[in-house]
Design an enzyme around this catalytic site. Structure first.
Site, mmCIF file in Angstrom:
data_model
loop_
_atom_site.group_PDB
_atom_site.id
_atom_site.type_symbol
_atom_site.label_atom_id
_atom_site.label_comp_id
_atom_site.label_asym_id
_atom_site.label_seq_id
_atom_site.Cartn_x
_atom_site.Cartn_y
_atom_site.Cartn_z
ATOM 1 N N ASP A 19 0.841 -1.197 0.000
ATOM 2 C CA ASP A 19 0.000 0.000 0.000
ATOM 3 C C ASP A 19 0.873 1.243 0.000
ATOM 4 O O ASP A 19 1.498 1.582 1.003
ATOM 5 C CB ASP A 19 -0.925 -0.002 1.222
ATOM 6 C CG ASP A 19 -2.140 -0.884 1.012
ATOM 7 O OD1 ASP A 19 -2.622 -0.967 -0.145
ATOM 8 O OD2 ASP A 19 -2.604 -1.499 1.987
ATOM 9 N N HIS A 51 -0.243 -1.167 -4.830
ATOM 10 C CA HIS A 51 -1.495 -0.388 -4.839
ATOM 11 C C HIS A 51 -1.134 1.087 -4.622
ATOM 12 O O HIS A 51 -0.720 1.462 -3.525
ATOM 13 C CB HIS A 51 -2.391 -0.961 -3.718
ATOM 14 C CG HIS A 51 -3.668 -0.216 -3.508
ATOM 15 N ND1 HIS A 51 -4.485 -0.489 -2.438
ATOM 16 C CD2 HIS A 51 -4.270 0.779 -4.211
ATOM 17 C CE1 HIS A 51 -5.550 0.321 -2.489
ATOM 18 N NE2 HIS A 51 -5.439 1.099 -3.541
ATOM 19 N N GLY A 131 -4.726 1.133 8.273
ATOM 20 C CA GLY A 131 -5.031 -0.269 8.486
ATOM 21 C C GLY A 131 -6.021 -0.428 9.630
ATOM 22 O O GLY A 131 -6.340 0.522 10.344
ATOM 23 N N ASP A 159 -9.816 -5.282 -0.714
ATOM 24 C CA ASP A 159 -8.777 -4.741 0.162
ATOM 25 C C ASP A 159 -9.435 -3.918 1.266
ATOM 26 O O ASP A 159 -10.123 -2.937 0.974
ATOM 27 C CB ASP A 159 -7.869 -3.844 -0.712
ATOM 28 C CG ASP A 159 -6.666 -3.278 0.022
ATOM 29 O OD1 ASP A 159 -6.429 -3.653 1.183
ATOM 30 O OD2 ASP A 159 -5.961 -2.444 -0.596
ATOM 31 N N GLY A 160 -9.235 -4.339 2.510
ATOM 32 C CA GLY A 160 -9.746 -3.577 3.643
ATOM 33 C C GLY A 160 -10.696 -4.395 4.498
ATOM 34 O O GLY A 160 -11.741 -4.824 4.020
ATOM 35 N N GLY A 181 -4.279 -7.528 6.040
ATOM 36 C CA GLY A 181 -3.149 -6.935 6.760
ATOM 37 C C GLY A 181 -3.260 -7.287 8.223
ATOM 38 O O GLY A 181 -2.693 -8.282 8.692
ATOM 39 N N SER A 182 -4.046 -6.508 8.927
ATOM 40 C CA SER A 182 -4.204 -6.682 10.366
ATOM 41 C C SER A 182 -4.616 -8.104 10.747
ATOM 42 O O SER A 182 -4.162 -8.631 11.763
ATOM 43 C CB SER A 182 -5.275 -5.730 10.900
ATOM 44 O OG SER A 182 -5.043 -4.428 10.427
HETATM 45 ZN ZN ZN Z 1 -4.195 -1.815 -0.785
#
Ligand code: ZN
Length: 203
Positions: A19, A51, A131, A159-160, A181-182
């Site tokens: 990111d 990204h 994030g 994403d997210g 991610g997290s």
């Molecule tokens: Zn991303």
């Protein structure tokens, strides 16, 4: 970071999603081409999915292509359709795979004229910039809309807020690339393999 990335690939991740934030399109700052290049050197085989959450993606295409990115995605919010199509062609001419991104507030129909030029469409399921945010359920509708329009060799990425709690719904809505991610990195490394299997639907 190289060690963490190697560990997550060994735990079963298919790619690394980077990111890039410019402090303008989003309020945060993250990494530049140098970090991408360092990761490329540390992990020559890794697929680097970059990204670009930036206001001027055209300025970053060449530096990230040279830094070893395999895919470059940029936002429809900062480009008109002809500009996005031109950028896709530039990315492809550098041997990199182009992708287009849509934010939660942007109608997914804006992607329509660009879709045939990309290898992947990325649906943001949180507002980009930080994030650890909660998943926005309504974004699954965009994935369903895209799934009816993409060709067999085009991917849909989300994403997210992707986690073991949301991943099944994300897959069922038609996504085939899930960014986490997290959900992974905030857990102990011993659990990464199980978590990744879970996200993939293999658990
Ligand atoms: Zn991303």
């Amino acid at each position: 970071m190289g060690a963490q990335c190697r560990a997550v690939l060994e735990a079963g991740a298919d790619l690394l999603h980077l990111d890039v934030m410019d402090g303008h399109f989003v309020p945060n700052l993250t990494m530049g081409p140098q970090l991408c290049e360092d990761l490329r050197k540390a992990l020559p085989e890794a697929y680097l999915d970059v990204h670009l959450m930036v206001t001027d993606p055209g300025d970053f295409v060449e530096p990230f292509a040279k830094a070893g990115a395999n895919a470059l995605s940029f936002h429809i919010e900062v480009l008109d359709a002809p500009g996005a199509i031109e950028l896709c062609e530039r990315v492809r001419s550098m041997g990199v795979s182009p992708a287009i991104v849509v934010n939660p507030q942007t109608p997914v129909e804006k992607l329509e004229p660009v879709l045939e030029h990309v290898d992947m469409a990325l649906v943001m399921s949180v507002n980009p910039g930080f994030g650890g945010q909660a998943f926005i359920e309504q974004t699954l509708r965009k994935t369903e809309w895209l799934r009816q329009r993409v060709r067999g060799n085009q991917r849909i990425e989300m994403d997210g807020g992707v986690s073991p709690e949301t991943a099944a719904r994300v897959r069922e809505a038609g996504c085939d690339v899930l960014v986490a991610g997290s959900a992974v990195f905030r857990q102990p490394r011993e659990r990464w393999s199980e978590l990744i299997q879970n996200l993939r639907g293999d658990a």
